[in-house]
Design a protein around this motif. Structure first.
Motif, PDB file in Angstrom:
ATOM      1  N   LEU A  35       0.937  -1.183  -0.002  1.00  0.00           N
ATOM      2  CA  LEU A  35       0.011   0.192   0.038  1.00  0.00           C
ATOM      3  C   LEU A  35       0.909   1.239  -0.041  1.00  0.00           C
ATOM      4  O   LEU A  35       0.611   2.296  -0.672  1.00  0.00           O
ATOM      5  CB  LEU A  35      -0.855  -0.062   0.872  1.00  0.00           C
ATOM      6  CG  LEU A  35      -2.363  -0.849   1.230  1.00  0.00           C
ATOM      7  CD1 LEU A  35      -2.701  -0.897   2.608  1.00  0.00           C
ATOM      8  CD2 LEU A  35      -3.398  -0.454   0.204  1.00  0.00           C
ATOM      9  N   LEU A  36       1.734   1.216   0.818  1.00  0.00           N
ATOM     10  CA  LEU A  36       2.721   2.439   1.015  1.00  0.00           C
ATOM     11  C   LEU A  36       3.661   2.596  -0.475  1.00  0.00           C
ATOM     12  O   LEU A  36       3.624   3.746  -0.885  1.00  0.00           O
ATOM     13  CB  LEU A  36       3.907   2.164   2.005  1.00  0.00           C
ATOM     14  CG  LEU A  36       4.748   3.368   2.441  1.00  0.00           C
ATOM     15  CD1 LEU A  36       3.517   4.562   2.730  1.00  0.00           C
ATOM     16  CD2 LEU A  36       5.389   3.031   3.793  1.00  0.00           C
ATOM     17  N   ALA A  37       3.971   1.576  -1.037  1.00  0.00           N
ATOM     18  CA  ALA A  37       4.876   1.532  -2.325  1.00  0.00           C
ATOM     19  C   ALA A  37       3.750   2.172  -3.505  1.00  0.00           C
ATOM     20  O   ALA A  37       4.313   3.089  -4.143  1.00  0.00           O
ATOM     21  CB  ALA A  37       5.172   0.316  -2.873  1.00  0.00           C
ATOM     22  N   GLU A  38       2.506   1.628  -3.384  1.00  0.00           N
ATOM     23  CA  GLU A  38       1.649   2.288  -4.295  1.00  0.00           C
ATOM     24  C   GLU A  38       1.384   3.742  -4.069  1.00  0.00           C
ATOM     25  O   GLU A  38       1.198   4.490  -4.980  1.00  0.00           O
ATOM     26  CB  GLU A  38       0.449   1.398  -4.198  1.00  0.00           C
ATOM     27  CG  GLU A  38       0.323  -0.177  -4.719  1.00  0.00           C
ATOM     28  CD  GLU A  38      -0.764  -0.845  -4.377  1.00  0.00           C
ATOM     29  OE1 GLU A  38      -0.971  -1.793  -4.849  1.00  0.00           O
ATOM     30  OE2 GLU A  38      -1.690  -0.281  -3.494  1.00  0.00           O
ATOM     31  N   ALA A  39       1.292   4.211  -2.848  1.00  0.00           N
ATOM     32  CA  ALA A  39       1.053   5.659  -2.669  1.00  0.00           C
ATOM     33  C   ALA A  39       2.187   6.099  -2.794  1.00  0.00           C
ATOM     34  O   ALA A  39       2.324   7.354  -3.612  1.00  0.00           O
ATOM     35  CB  ALA A  39       0.693   5.929  -1.226  1.00  0.00           C
ATOM     36  N   GLU A  40       3.255   6.219  -2.762  1.00  0.00           N
ATOM     37  CA  GLU A  40       4.574   6.794  -2.957  1.00  0.00           C
ATOM     38  C   GLU A  40       4.590   6.835  -4.481  1.00  0.00           C
ATOM     39  O   GLU A  40       5.404   7.795  -4.914  1.00  0.00           O
ATOM     40  CB  GLU A  40       5.814   6.147  -2.265  1.00  0.00           C
ATOM     41  CG  GLU A  40       5.948   6.064  -0.734  1.00  0.00           C
ATOM     42  CD  GLU A  40       6.108   7.563  -0.247  1.00  0.00           C
ATOM     43  OE1 GLU A  40       6.320   8.456  -1.101  1.00  0.00           O
ATOM     44  OE2 GLU A  40       6.124   7.920   0.983  1.00  0.00           O
ATOM     45  N   GLY A  41       4.702   5.429  -5.087  1.00  0.00           N
ATOM     46  CA  GLY A  41       4.779   5.857  -6.791  1.00  0.00           C
ATOM     47  C   GLY A  41       3.899   6.561  -7.241  1.00  0.00           C
ATOM     48  O   GLY A  41       4.175   7.512  -8.115  1.00  0.00           O
ATOM     49  N   ALA A  42       2.767   6.673  -6.824  1.00  0.00           N
ATOM     50  CA  ALA A  42       1.721   7.647  -7.478  1.00  0.00           C
ATOM     51  C   ALA A  42       2.106   9.029  -7.197  1.00  0.00           C
ATOM     52  O   ALA A  42       2.027  10.010  -8.088  1.00  0.00           O
ATOM     53  CB  ALA A  42       0.295   7.569  -6.735  1.00  0.00           C
ATOM     54  N   VAL A  43       2.689   9.339  -5.908  1.00  0.00           N
ATOM     55  CA  VAL A  43       2.964  10.520  -5.670  1.00  0.00           C
ATOM     56  C   VAL A  43       4.372  11.200  -6.828  1.00  0.00           C
ATOM     57  O   VAL A  43       4.368  12.318  -7.024  1.00  0.00           O
ATOM     58  CB  VAL A  43       3.582  10.716  -3.996  1.00  0.00           C
ATOM     59  CG1 VAL A  43       4.474  11.917  -3.853  1.00  0.00           C
ATOM     60  CG2 VAL A  43       2.228  10.727  -3.129  1.00  0.00           C
ATOM     61  N   HIS A  44       5.154  10.113  -6.775  1.00  0.00           N
ATOM     62  CA  HIS A  44       6.317  10.498  -7.754  1.00  0.00           C
ATOM     63  C   HIS A  44       6.383  10.266  -9.017  1.00  0.00           C
ATOM     64  O   HIS A  44       7.306  10.445  -9.778  1.00  0.00           O
ATOM     65  CB  HIS A  44       7.540   9.700  -7.075  1.00  0.00           C
ATOM     66  CG  HIS A  44       7.899  10.156  -5.554  1.00  0.00           C
ATOM     67  ND1 HIS A  44       8.293  11.427  -4.995  1.00  0.00           N
ATOM     68  CD2 HIS A  44       8.006   9.513  -4.240  1.00  0.00           C
ATOM     69  CE1 HIS A  44       8.331  11.491  -3.834  1.00  0.00           C
ATOM     70  NE2 HIS A  44       8.229  10.312  -3.263  1.00  0.00           N
TER      71      HIS A  44
END
Length: 227
Positions: free
Chosen positions: A86-95
């Motif tokens: 979940l965190l990787a998906e959120a960070e990926g979307a942000v960057h």
């Protein structure tokens, strides 16, 4: 979260350090101690951690490999893998990159591995049928991170807030971290008021950050449904 769940589970520092050995990461062995903290003269549990500094930048695959190779029970592994994903998906979307290409600076560090995996291990040990969390407090201000100063709530937190009740917090700065909200979602938290239950055990836990007008802590209760 670690200190609160450890209190509900009746674990001491030795018990927590035994759980850390399950991760099979030498730098994480015997690195923590539960302690009593006082905030406005009210006692609660806190977690003292001593870790070596590291510069490792781990990918999601690196972290999931550590989780899978650990000796944690299967359900705890599932919780941890879900939280990091979940965190990787959120960070990926942000960057603007796929989750697989996210390089975790803070998140891949030893302390985040410790926090996430211990929370998931303790939650699995307690094994609640329902997990209810009150609305999350959000504040304005700025947050210092590996990318410089970012607005509060952090961009990754904003990506994970969909469907989550929140409330205003009078202070400033980071009140909800990306790691924390990813854990709440991975553990299946239901957000709302107190459930109808017979309370059997309670705990108070504190973090280390100090806010001027509010205790930086959490109230925990474990019980059984009565209706």
């Amino acid at each position: 979260m670690v200190a609160g769940l450890a209190s509900l589970a009746g674990l001491d520092s030795a018990g927590l350090n035994e759980f850390l050995k399950e991760l099979r990461v030498p730098a994480l062995e015997n690195c923590l101690a539960l302690e009593t903290r006082l905030v406005n003269r009210i006692a609660g549990a806190g977690l003292a951690i001593e870790l070596p500094h590291e510069h490792a930048h781990r990918t999601l695959a690196d972290i999931l490999g550590i989780v899978e190779a650990s000796a944690m029970p299967p359900r705890a592994k599932e919780y941890a893998a879900r939280a990091f994903t979940l965190l990787a998906e959120a960070e990926g979307a942000v960057h603007g990159v796929p989750p697989e290409e996210v390089h975790f600076h803070e998140v891949g560090a030893l302390d985040s591995l410790l926090d996430t995996c211990l929370v998931c291990r303790l939650f699995d040990l307690i094994g609640p049928s329902h997990f209810v969390c009150g609305p999350l407090p959000l504040a304005d201000g700025g947050i210092a991170c590996a990318h410089g100063i970012v607005p509060s709530p952090a961009p990754a937190v904003l990506r994970l807030l969909q469907g989550v009740p929140v409330r205003g917090f009078a202070g400033g700065g980071e009140t909800v971290t990306p790691t924390a909200i990813s854990l709440l979602k991975a553990l299946g938290a239901e957000f709302g008021g107190w459930p109808a239950m017979v309370v059997e055990k309670t705990a108070i836990s504190y973090g280390t950050k100090v806010f001027a007008d509010a205790p930086n802590g959490a109230v925990w209760a474990l019980g059984r449904a009565w209706n």
